[in-house]
Scaffold this motif. Sequence first.
Motif, mmCIF file in Angstrom:
data_model
loop_
_atom_site.group_PDB
_atom_site.id
_atom_site.type_symbol
_atom_site.label_atom_id
_atom_site.label_comp_id
_atom_site.label_asym_id
_atom_site.label_seq_id
_atom_site.Cartn_x
_atom_site.Cartn_y
_atom_site.Cartn_z
ATOM 1 N N ARG A 6 0.811 -1.231 0.000
ATOM 2 C CA ARG A 6 0.000 0.000 0.000
ATOM 3 C C ARG A 6 0.839 1.273 0.000
ATOM 4 O O ARG A 6 0.365 2.347 0.345
ATOM 5 N N LEU A 7 2.118 1.131 -0.351
ATOM 6 C CA LEU A 7 3.004 2.296 -0.304
ATOM 7 C C LEU A 7 3.632 2.543 -1.681
ATOM 8 O O LEU A 7 4.172 1.625 -2.297
ATOM 9 N N ILE A 8 3.541 3.806 -2.128
ATOM 10 C CA ILE A 8 4.195 4.241 -3.364
ATOM 11 C C ILE A 8 5.245 5.272 -2.978
ATOM 12 O O ILE A 8 4.938 6.253 -2.281
ATOM 13 N N LEU A 9 6.481 5.046 -3.398
ATOM 14 C CA LEU A 9 7.550 6.006 -3.103
ATOM 15 C C LEU A 9 7.500 7.146 -4.115
ATOM 16 O O LEU A 9 7.512 6.908 -5.321
ATOM 17 N N ALA A 10 7.438 8.391 -3.626
ATOM 18 C CA ALA A 10 7.574 9.563 -4.512
ATOM 19 C C ALA A 10 9.057 9.913 -4.548
ATOM 20 O O ALA A 10 9.601 10.448 -3.577
ATOM 21 N N LEU A 11 9.697 9.583 -5.660
ATOM 22 C CA LEU A 11 11.151 9.700 -5.738
ATOM 23 C C LEU A 11 11.518 11.055 -6.369
ATOM 24 O O LEU A 11 11.876 11.143 -7.537
ATOM 25 N N ASP A 12 11.433 12.101 -5.547
ATOM 26 C CA ASP A 12 11.666 13.454 -6.050
ATOM 27 C C ASP A 12 13.089 13.938 -5.810
ATOM 28 O O ASP A 12 13.320 15.149 -5.705
ATOM 29 N N VAL A 13 14.025 13.018 -5.706
ATOM 30 C CA VAL A 13 15.434 13.438 -5.712
ATOM 31 C C VAL A 13 15.786 13.755 -7.164
ATOM 32 O O VAL A 13 15.080 13.349 -8.084
ATOM 33 N N THR A 14 16.871 14.477 -7.371
ATOM 34 C CA THR A 14 17.111 14.982 -8.724
ATOM 35 C C THR A 14 18.306 14.333 -9.427
ATOM 36 O O THR A 14 18.632 14.701 -10.549
ATOM 37 N N ASP A 15 18.961 13.395 -8.768
ATOM 38 C CA ASP A 15 20.106 12.771 -9.435
ATOM 39 C C ASP A 15 19.992 11.246 -9.408
ATOM 40 O O ASP A 15 19.417 10.646 -8.494
ATOM 41 N N ARG A 16 20.571 10.648 -10.440
ATOM 42 C CA ARG A 16 20.461 9.217 -10.687
ATOM 43 C C ARG A 16 21.002 8.380 -9.538
ATOM 44 O O ARG A 16 20.393 7.396 -9.113
#
Length: 215
Positions: A6-16
Amino acid sequence: MEKKNRLILALDVTDRENALRIANEVSDYVDSIKVGYPLVLGEGLSIVKELVEIAPVIADFKVADIPNTDRLICEHVFNAGAAGIITHGFTGRDSLDSCVKVANEFGTDVYVVTEMSHPGGVEFFRPVAEDIASMAVEAGASGVVAPATRPERVKDIRKIIGEELSIISPGVGAQGGSAADVIRAGADWVIVGRSIYNSDSPAEAAKKICDEMNC
Ligand code: NUP
């Protein structure tokens, strides 16, 4: 999307490098990874191809254009391997239909924003959120995005969309919402970014949210 954590990670970091490190660390706890402009503008759409090796990816581009442009955006995103896309609904039924048509061709999901989770999300969305939710049902979308910061609105929107569509819900943690509360209100998944990727231990932070949702 398979419902396990039930968890979605919002991956808003900006580098690979950080993106792949965090995604790998939390992969046991998330059902999907949501990427948006911060990461894709930083690293290009090719980052999606790398992340899908770790977990299914939802592209949060809040697509909001004329049908033809929406189609082109969706085709790029799904060709890159994304399993889903987030679109706006205020652009109208023809624009949404265009996204759903492409998604059906690829066997992927479209999630429509109903009311946004930040304080300003009530200014213009509130009066139209229910209509957008109804349109999402009629257009054959897979689900809607509704605010974890206002579980009572998630309840309202659940009543409109019924049980067939999913609710994915951002606003937990950094924006003040509670994962357990919004799941109880009817959300299927919570979307969490900063509380996980800014943590000293993203895996522990993700696990804690999963534990909270055992409600
Ligand atoms: O209404 C919305 N609120 C919201 O926060 C719709 C979204 N798509 N989001 C996104 O969810 C936002 O862009 C960010 O990627 C994520 C929440 O992140 P955080 O507040 O947990 O850091």
